[in-house]
Design an enzyme around this catalytic site. Sequence first.
Site, PDB file in Angstrom:
ATOM      1  N   HIS A   1       0.828  -1.386  -0.027  1.00  0.00           N
ATOM      2  CA  HIS A   1      -0.152  -0.081   0.121  1.00  0.00           C
ATOM      3  C   HIS A   1       0.752   1.315   0.011  1.00  0.00           C
ATOM      4  O   HIS A   1       0.369   2.156  -0.269  1.00  0.00           O
ATOM      5  CB  HIS A   1      -0.924  -0.006   1.173  1.00  0.00           C
ATOM      6  CG  HIS A   1      -0.485   0.307   2.701  1.00  0.00           C
ATOM      7  ND1 HIS A   1      -0.239  -0.560   3.387  1.00  0.00           N
ATOM      8  CD2 HIS A   1      -0.067   1.426   3.198  1.00  0.00           C
ATOM      9  CE1 HIS A   1       0.191   0.125   4.450  1.00  0.00           C
ATOM     10  NE2 HIS A   1       0.365   1.444   4.372  1.00  0.00           N
TER      11      HIS A   1
ATOM     12  N   ASP B   1       0.159  -7.450   1.593  1.00  0.00           N
ATOM     13  CA  ASP B   1       0.445  -6.253   1.389  1.00  0.00           C
ATOM     14  C   ASP B   1       2.145  -5.973   1.579  1.00  0.00           C
ATOM     15  O   ASP B   1       2.735  -5.573   2.798  1.00  0.00           O
ATOM     16  CB  ASP B   1      -0.082  -5.310   2.850  1.00  0.00           C
ATOM     17  CG  ASP B   1       0.056  -4.016   2.588  1.00  0.00           C
ATOM     18  OD1 ASP B   1       0.461  -3.527   1.740  1.00  0.00           O
ATOM     19  OD2 ASP B   1      -0.047  -3.324   3.763  1.00  0.00           O
TER      20      ASP B   1
ATOM     21  N   SER C   1       3.862   2.791   7.981  1.00  0.00           N
ATOM     22  CA  SER C   1       4.031   1.812   6.931  1.00  0.00           C
ATOM     23  C   SER C   1       4.950   1.394   6.316  1.00  0.00           C
ATOM     24  O   SER C   1       5.813   2.051   6.008  1.00  0.00           O
ATOM     25  CB  SER C   1       2.607   2.296   6.079  1.00  0.00           C
ATOM     26  OG  SER C   1       1.566   2.374   6.759  1.00  0.00           O
TER      27      SER C   1
END
Length: 687
Positions: free
Chosen positions: A201, A247, A359
């Site tokens: 992402h 992910d 992230s």
Amino acid sequence: MKKFMLAAISAAIVISSPVAAKNNNELIKPKIVGGEQAESDAWPWMSALVYTGEALTTSLSVGGVNYESEPFTNGPSGDASGELMDCGIGDQSCSDAQNKICLIERGEINFSVKAENCESGGGVGVVIYNNVEGTINGTLGDDFSGTIPVVSITQEDGLHLKENSLGEIADISISSEASTVQNSTCGASFLGGKWVLTAAHCVDGASSQFLKVNVGEYDLSNGAENAVSITQIYMHPDYDDVNLDNDVALIELVEEVDAPAVSLASDETTDVAAADANTVTVIGWGGRTGYAPGAGPTGNFPDILHQVDLQLMTNQQCKEILANSLFGGSGDPESTGISEMMICAAVAGGGKSSCQGDSGGPLVLNTNEGWQQVGVVSWGYGCAAEGFPGVFARIGEFDDWLTGIYQGIAITQRLDFHVVATEQTQSTSIRVSNNSEVDASVSYEIDEENGFSLVDGECSSINAGESCQLTVNFSNSDIGSFDAKLEIETDNSDVETSESKLMAQTIAGSSDIETVLGADENVNWYSGGEQAWVSHANGGIESGTITHLQDSIAMAVVTGEGELSFEWAVSSEENTEDPSSPYDALFIYINGEEAGFISGEVEYEAQSITLTGEENRITWVYNKDPAATEGDDKGYLRNVSFTPTEVPVTPTPTPTPTPVEPNKSSSGGGSFGWLLALSTLILFRRK
């Protein structure tokens, strides 16, 4: 999918930036909360995904505390120091400002006037704070004549200074020359050579042309010149941008980097550590303010790398904890979104976690073989809230996929033809690389053709360390969404391979849109998705009535070069916390590449796009996320017109008649040549 930037699209469109992916649900991208500053040499393989550029650097400290600040364009450089005083909104000369720093709120009058009113009162520097959330990107204007330094800060910091720091010494500095600076979007970890591991992402929609990686980064305020460019981004082919499953992504740098590499934990090691609730550490530059689900956003993002210790848990434990928090104990643990490709970590009572800004960064475990990475920071509900563990991509599950990319035959992992008309054929090429140490003969197979096909003979042999381009075609007369897997086989069983996910959506021609918007021999209209676009009372068209996770699509296939102009509007649910990641929005794509979007309540805006090439697909897609509906829940389009580029006609030069030379018997021939030339000229003129 790479972002496509068009200079012809005005700034009114929120241009798709290479920073963050659209997140279609309430999952929040993470950060470090409740941790501590890391030692400078503790994590030498820690990396940052960054964008770099030239900018003036500024600094602001008040009472010995540093605050994030930004310069104004056309502002003077220099240093200033003095007591901080409140000058309101700076709409008049700031009296008693002699040798002081003016704190001024944004609003009502120009930034330049605020600065001039501070200087006219004897002030030596200006700090302008925002009157809404976020930073100020402002200018003092081309004709600004002030001489004192002016910086901007956030509303939060400005109100804090106004309430707590008036009378304290403030120091401002603005550099005289631009220097290379960086803006971090996500964390990552260095695997050695030219390979970096991060979250899918983080790179979903990012362009390798702009995004860079700073390997071994620690302090984001310096070292931007060390950032390395990217050759290729490999997102996992089964990455789910709604549920954030699979992910993970690999980044290939343009050159090898001499730095220590992180070791990856096996799935067995991870399972044992989770069962034993081992302590793990997550690392990043995310904000440091936690919040409950739905109560964000966060803030307080550091330049210095931070870390926090958590405890691993089994997936079953994670599901049960989330089910209790989300459903009050009455829900199904299998409905919490935790898959076998994920792993969770938290601390009892909450207060510590990863969150926005972290992230893609690593979750590491100290084993008998040293530190090993067990996870990639992926998602969570809120930040560090009790009963809501952080969720990470489980690295041990991706061993074969990783090996197939950076040690085998790697292929572009996802190829999306986007929207294609039913009677059209689209072709594109994808990169195939031999990252193994041996030459290989390669063959390809598409598991379910669905209209996808390959050109025979391409990329059938690839030497070690080399790449080639493989052509993929798509054409399907049926309406719908189609996908397939492109698989690779080699003549050497020791060489690992990867596969590519192929995707396309077809829509049919729309005479209804042509009737509403007007026929044009250069423009053919198509519509589809879950619901087609329909006519609107204002003379234009509007998106069809759709529900969550659905699309309504209108597409113009334009033949020839020229200028396409249109007006668009939208009434939808808006993501006010992070406008770059919209909830429901009207998107525009140019030849399958996202070029921008509008979201919220946006009245009709006129836009213009310069098109080049023989044919272009301009696609408007109204898309809804998984939850909530606001406004009319529609996208609108009207006044679409195409002006072809006039092809300059080069006139045929008037031939010079052959002169008749006297006393030559060939004089008649000269006259004939002149008549022939004249006839040619006449024919040209008649055309």
